[in-house]
Design an enzyme around this catalytic site. Structure first.
Site, short mmCIF file in Angstrom:
data_model
loop_
_atom_site.label_atom_id
_atom_site.label_comp_id
_atom_site.label_asym_id
_atom_site.label_seq_id
_atom_site.Cartn_x
_atom_site.Cartn_y
_atom_site.Cartn_z
N ASP A 193 60.87 5.46 0.10
CA ASP A 193 62.33 5.39 -0.06
C ASP A 193 62.88 6.57 -0.84
OD1 ASP A 193 62.21 2.88 1.22
OD2 ASP A 193 61.67 1.95 -0.68
N LYS B 62 63.48 10.45 2.80
CA LYS B 62 62.83 11.37 3.75
C LYS B 62 63.64 11.52 5.03
CE LYS B 62 59.04 8.86 3.59
NZ LYS B 62 59.27 8.06 2.39
N GLY C 238 61.57 2.57 6.90
CA GLY C 238 63.00 2.53 7.25
C GLY C 238 63.62 3.85 6.84
N HIS C 239 63.82 4.72 7.80
CA HIS C 239 64.38 6.04 7.50
C HIS C 239 65.86 6.06 7.86
CE1 HIS C 239 60.09 7.90 7.84
NE2 HIS C 239 60.30 7.27 6.71
N GLN D 190 56.54 5.85 4.01
CA GLN D 190 56.19 5.38 2.65
C GLN D 190 56.01 6.59 1.72
OE1 GLN D 190 54.04 3.78 5.34
NE2 GLN D 190 55.83 2.52 5.60
N THR E 209 63.71 -4.52 4.93
CA THR E 209 63.74 -5.96 4.59
C THR E 209 65.00 -6.36 3.83
OG1 THR E 209 62.60 -5.49 2.53
CG2 THR E 209 61.22 -6.06 4.41
N PRO F 189 66.04 -6.05 -2.81
CA PRO F 189 66.48 -5.12 -3.85
C PRO F 189 65.29 -4.30 -4.33
CG PRO F 189 66.71 -7.40 -4.60
CD PRO F 189 66.20 -7.45 -3.19
P1 IMP Z 1 53.19 -3.30 3.88
O1 IMP Z 1 53.21 -1.85 4.20
O2 IMP Z 1 54.23 -4.09 4.62
O3 IMP Z 1 51.83 -3.89 4.01
O4 IMP Z 1 53.58 -3.48 2.33
C1 IMP Z 1 52.73 -3.02 1.29
C2 IMP Z 1 53.55 -2.42 0.15
O5 IMP Z 1 54.16 -1.22 0.60
C3 IMP Z 1 54.68 -3.32 -0.33
O6 IMP Z 1 54.85 -3.09 -1.72
C4 IMP Z 1 55.88 -2.78 0.41
O7 IMP Z 1 57.08 -3.07 -0.25
C5 IMP Z 1 55.57 -1.30 0.40
N1 IMP Z 1 56.21 -0.59 1.51
C6 IMP Z 1 55.86 -0.58 2.81
N2 IMP Z 1 56.67 0.20 3.53
C7 IMP Z 1 57.54 0.73 2.66
C8 IMP Z 1 58.62 1.66 2.80
O8 IMP Z 1 58.92 2.18 3.87
N3 IMP Z 1 59.28 1.97 1.65
C9 IMP Z 1 58.93 1.45 0.44
N4 IMP Z 1 57.95 0.59 0.27
C10 IMP Z 1 57.25 0.23 1.37
#
Ligand code: IMP
Length: 432
Positions: free
Chosen positions: A21, A24, A48-49, A232, A309, A312
């Site tokens: 977040d 990017k 989520g870009h 990520q 999602t 917050p």
């Molecule tokens: P997962 O990737 O859904 O398995 O989540 C694992 C961890 O990565 C959790 O803490 C998520 O909130 C975090 N996470 C996954 N994708 C993102 C993203 O695009 N931005 C920020 N955090 C992420």
């Protein structure tokens, strides 16, 4: 930045330097103007870009950001996990908004599919006692990667032969459903719901399932420009992040090679994206987190809610120790600093430059992580600028306090900034 050689395309990698977040999407979109191909190497629709231009806002999850430029080819590499329903939905929504996709998306034959049993299993694991609750996005990412490593995943190439696709899906559904129903007492995934989706996906994308490693390597050899888009951030890397509170892929630079079939020697420039403060979503260590009014202010000013999602995001001060770790892991050449304008309303701003653990100063992130519940950030405090900077387009036109803050961040991170973003739009960028 390293110069590009005339007989080779310039390949740039964009990587998140914090917990994701970082903004990017905007930078990939900006740099994507010159790219012939934009490629994703890891993650899935957990990302989520957000990209804004004019009055339009696009949030891309699985589709590379290059899709918003009409002549760019978008590659979903073998390191990405693809939920077929999610890709069908995202592309249909983009098309409904006038984006011409046609055959511009190329998907690796070796990319794995996220199936409904993965999402169901993740939900059982996240809610079961005795398992660390990660706070995942609930998209089935972890179980899909687990099956890949366990050598029992459904891959894109399996969809090219319908008989093989049906046979494999039926056998995998049986295996997973036994675990879901017997071990967790949950509902299994229904094959009669799954097969129609796979057939629809085949119909739409079978022609796009190709050897993306060959495609990318040939494109680079032919002098095309490739932009590689990380999802990520470095601190969510499955090996180097705050394990187990991480995502299930290698978000750091090594993931590029295994996730695209591209030698790291082909990456000319590594561009890190770093936010002027820190956020993370989900559980896990975050020593500079602000749980009071200042954290709330950052969340509201920065609209820090998950693009996937809606959760917050936790907000906190810039962590220089984490930043240096990220720079080292990814050998970052240059940085884009994002969301500087979010700090406009603060009286003072803090930067974490080191930690103390049991009375000793600690400068390395790995040592902080080993004791994160005992680690106390060492802060430097700088004055805020208390006025809006969103209209500024030249660094020297920024308030003196803002310039000082940016320069100090640069020193602490140890890498120079090439861009400073002062708003979500393409135009709201200072080129250094
Ligand atoms: P997962 O990737 O859904 O398995 O989540 C694992 C961890 O990565 C959790 O803490 C998520 O909130 C975090 N996470 C996954 N994708 C993102 C993203 O695009 N931005 C920020 N955090 C992420």
């Amino acid at each position: 930045m390293p110069a590009s050689t005339p007989d080779r395309g310039r390949t740039e990698l964009i990587i998140g330097a914090q917990w994701g977040d970082e903004g990017k999407g905007k930078i990939v979109d900006l740099l994507g103007e010159k790219a012939d191909l934009v490629a994703r190497y890891q993650g899935g629709h957990n990302a989520g870009h957000t990209v804004k231009f004019g009055d339009e806002t696009f949030i891309l999850h699985l589709v590379p950001t290059g899709i918003l430029r009409p002549d760019t080819t978008c590659v979903i590499g073998n390191g990405v996990v693809v939920d077929p329903s999610a890709l069908l939905k995202e592309t249909a929504e983009l098309e409904a908004r006038g984006i011409d996709i046609g055959g511009r998306i190329k998907i690796s034959r070796y990319a794995h599919l996220i199936m409904p049993w993965h999402t169901l299993l993740e939900s059982c694991l996240e809610n079961s006692e005795g398992c660390a609750k990660i706070g995942t996005t609930g998209r089935g990412i972890g179980p899909a990667y687990a099956d890949k490593i366990y050598r029992r995943g459904l891959r894109m190439e399996d969809l090219l032969d319908p008989r093989r696709m049906e046979k494999k899906a039926a056998s995998l559904a049986g295996e997973h459903n036994r675990v879901l129903t017997r071990a967790f007492g949950a509902q299994g995934a229904m094959l009669e719901d799954i097969l129609p989706v796979l057939y629809r996906f085949r119909e739409r994308f079978a022609g796009c399932i190709v050897d993306t490693a060959g495609l990318l390597n040939s494109a680079i050899a032919a002098g095309k420009r490739v932009l590689i888009e990380g999802a990520q951030g470095a601190l969510l890397d499955v090996d180097f992040g705050t394990y187990p509170f991480v995502t299930s892929s290698n978000t750091t630079i090594g993931g590029v090679s295994t996730g695209l079939g591209l030698s790291l020697r082909k990456v000319d420039t590594v561009i890190g994206i770093i936010k002027a403060y820190t956020t993370r979503v989900g559980n896990g260590p975050f020593p500079t987190e602000l749980t009071g009014a200042t954290g709330e202010l950052l969340r509201e000013a920065g609209y820090e809610y998950g693009a996937t999602t809606g959760r917050p995001r936790r907000c906190g001060w810039f962590d220089g120790v984490a930043a240096r770790y990220s720079m080292m892991l990814n050998d970052v050449d240059t940085l884009a600093l994002t969301k500087l304008d979010v700090l406009d309303g603060l009286d003072e701003i803090r930067i974490c430059t080191a930690y103390t653990v049991r009375g000793e100063q600690v400068n390395d992130w790995v040592d902080v992580c080993a004791f994160w519940d005992e680690a106390e950030p060492v802060y430097e405090t700088m004055p805020g600028w208390k006025r809006p900077i969103g209209e500024v387009r030249r660094f020297t036109d920024l308030p003196a306090e803002t310039q000082a803050y940016v320069k100090r961040l640069q020193e602490v991170a140890g890498v120079e900034f090439s861009w400073v973003s002062v708003g979500p739009k393409r135009s709201e960028t200072i080129v250094m």
